[in-house]
Scaffold this active site. Sequence first.
Site, PDB file in Angstrom:
ATOM      1  N   ASP A 412       0.751  -1.202  -0.073  1.00  0.00           N
ATOM      2  CA  ASP A 412       0.005   0.036  -0.154  1.00  0.00           C
ATOM      3  C   ASP A 412       0.818   1.307   0.010  1.00  0.00           C
ATOM      4  OD1 ASP A 412      -2.555   1.439   0.482  1.00  0.00           O
ATOM      5  OD2 ASP A 412      -1.667   1.982   2.380  1.00  0.00           O
ATOM      6  N   GLU A 465       1.117  -0.509  -5.168  1.00  0.00           N
ATOM      7  CA  GLU A 465       0.292   0.554  -5.309  1.00  0.00           C
ATOM      8  C   GLU A 465       0.745   2.067  -5.456  1.00  0.00           C
ATOM      9  OE1 GLU A 465      -3.392   3.232  -3.586  1.00  0.00           O
ATOM     10  OE2 GLU A 465      -1.773   2.421  -2.390  1.00  0.00           O
TER      11      GLU A 465
END
Length: 733
Positions: A412, A465
Amino acid sequence: MAKKQSGWQADPKQIARVVSGQHDDPFSILGLHESDGQWTLRALVPHAQWIEARTLDGKALGKLEKRDDAGFFEGRVAMDRFQPVLYHAGNEGGEWDVIDPYSFGPVLGPMDDYYIGEGSHLRLFDKMGAHFMTFEGVEGTHFAVWAPNAQRVSVVGSFNDWDGRRHPMRRRNEIGIWEIFLPGVLPGAQYKYEILGKAGNLLPLKADPYAQQTEMRPKTASVVADPTPFAWTDNAYMEARKSRDYRREPMSVYEVHLGSWRKRPDGGFLSYDQLADQLVPYAADMGFTHIELLPISEHPYDPSWGYQPTGLYAPTARFGDPAGFARFVDAAHNAGLGIILDWVPAHFPTDEHGLAKFDGTALYEHADPRQGYHPDWNTAIYNFGRKEVSSFLTNNALYWLEKFHIDGLRVDAVASMLYLDYSRQPGQWVPNSQGGNENIEAIAFLQRVNAETYGNHPGTFTVAEESTSWPGVTAPTYAKGLGFGFKWNMGFMNDTLRYMQREPIHRRFHHHDLTFGLLYAFSENFTLPLSHDEVVHGKGSLLTKMPGDDWQKFANLRAYYAFMWGYPGKKLLFMGQEFAQREEWNEAHALDWWLLDAQFHEGVRRLVSDLNTVYRELPALHGRDCEPEGFEWIIANDQANSVLAWVRKAPDAAPVVVITNLTPVPREKYRLPMPAAGRWIERINTDAGWYAGSNTGNQGVVNATKGNEFGYPATAEIVLPPLSTLILQFEPE
């Protein structure tokens, strides 16, 4: 007249420091000590009025004298060697036995010190935290925690009345780690660390950074995990996984928030076992290849969705214990599904029981808020340049892959790690040693994680990401890339969703939104994400983004999905969007499963299932997802009709043609260049009645004839249904 102190007896000042919880080296006072051939025992046993020392096999060693009313005892004993000691204690209320933790040697060894000190230890999850074991013939739990600037660290828990004076730990000065073996502490025991800062100040109780199990929120204690090895049944899956090259295999990911996918009738969470029984067969039946879980590391706040974890090593207790999570992964593997975890190494919350100011100093985070504070999320940023922090996080990645057979980690907020000035104004960030805005330490950390992941667990993969154009995200580390396996293609998502939200009459003026992505589609190994981020915070669901009346909204969405499944790149779809959830996602509520009773919603679900089937069955659609030879435009510039067409190819596979018509105008006898003459099967027509469309089409077959004025091998005249995408498979003679 005060009794004269013998030379072997402890200094009263030292005793006072022990009973007040101020001593920084309890093993130098407590336990068994030998001097000039004589052995002395010292113990702190609160509430005891008398103590008898014994060996573990019951041999009497002698009575100890009470030196302090707080429960400090001391005495000479007849011993011939260093060994564990048992105290038989009593008061007017009864008698009890205590095995002295200070009569045990250290569990960690010199090689642990060496590799931990070097920052290269890759088995920290076996050494740090709490581990139930048999040590020197006694069952108990070993605790180890990093707190280099603490004056004293104690284990407190349900087994010692949460009293920090009872079990202060042994300091290993060279590496800043404190450890102790506590006999009789069994799996299931709750515990925390009581830490005295270097100024002598008592800190809030801290949960164990390496805890492998935790209490259910809102409680925050760590739990001694059951060490019983899990009996995996996924050997065939794991063996086959080792040789997979996911770049050239179908990857269709179902992104799921476990707490809101479905709920129990009473509104409570499904357990890991119930999710294994319900979610796994559903995702497998839908044809997905992987389930991606929003973070399931322990976290205190439900609306954070897991993205602010306090227990990186512990599967959240919301859905059960760690063995339950292992059963869920095992069930998925046996159904042919991989499991991807969202992993959050970028930042952590500042809850007082967590990592923030762990030993009273900025230990895991940067001390300078320009480096250590994240303004977007009000969180702390890891100090990636500190070897202990890099090791803590790297070991965490390896822990999930090894202990729970996880197939992939989606990392993330990578962009926030790469740029020192991420979400910061001038003057609010500190340049690197070269004067730039790249976070050199974070880059090195990410490269290390990826190198260790791929090196130690063949067949697993990582996904970034990363929302910028940082070069080489999926390039190998030996080529100075970050080393990820895949990168989320945020550009594809933004461009195509922006296009699809426009009224069809305006789309001709924005045709480049659908073609621009092919300029960089093969610069990285991309995953195309329609994730949770697109259906929260007032953005509405994917269905409500589409223009027009209800019929057109569904037709647009169906055409868009088939466009995406035919486009190069791996696929990711957030839960609920596979049946066109109308409401935007809310983590407090289950998906609206009742919508499947409606024809339009069931039609979208059927389409997604069929798209997954076609994507998996046809190598042309997945075999070269990440390579330019797998794609060729047929029609890229028909802005006037908002029509696009391309070929997907793979070695030794029949070609596939994808055509999309993104206006509500049906096109009769649309002249289409084709890569081969012959019979083409209409594998997908998003306007089919089966999907609740208008059932316009080519009756399942398109025939292409040789010759084309633009130099293509063949031509076909086809019917393009309104707001639709067709996927045609060549059928060789």
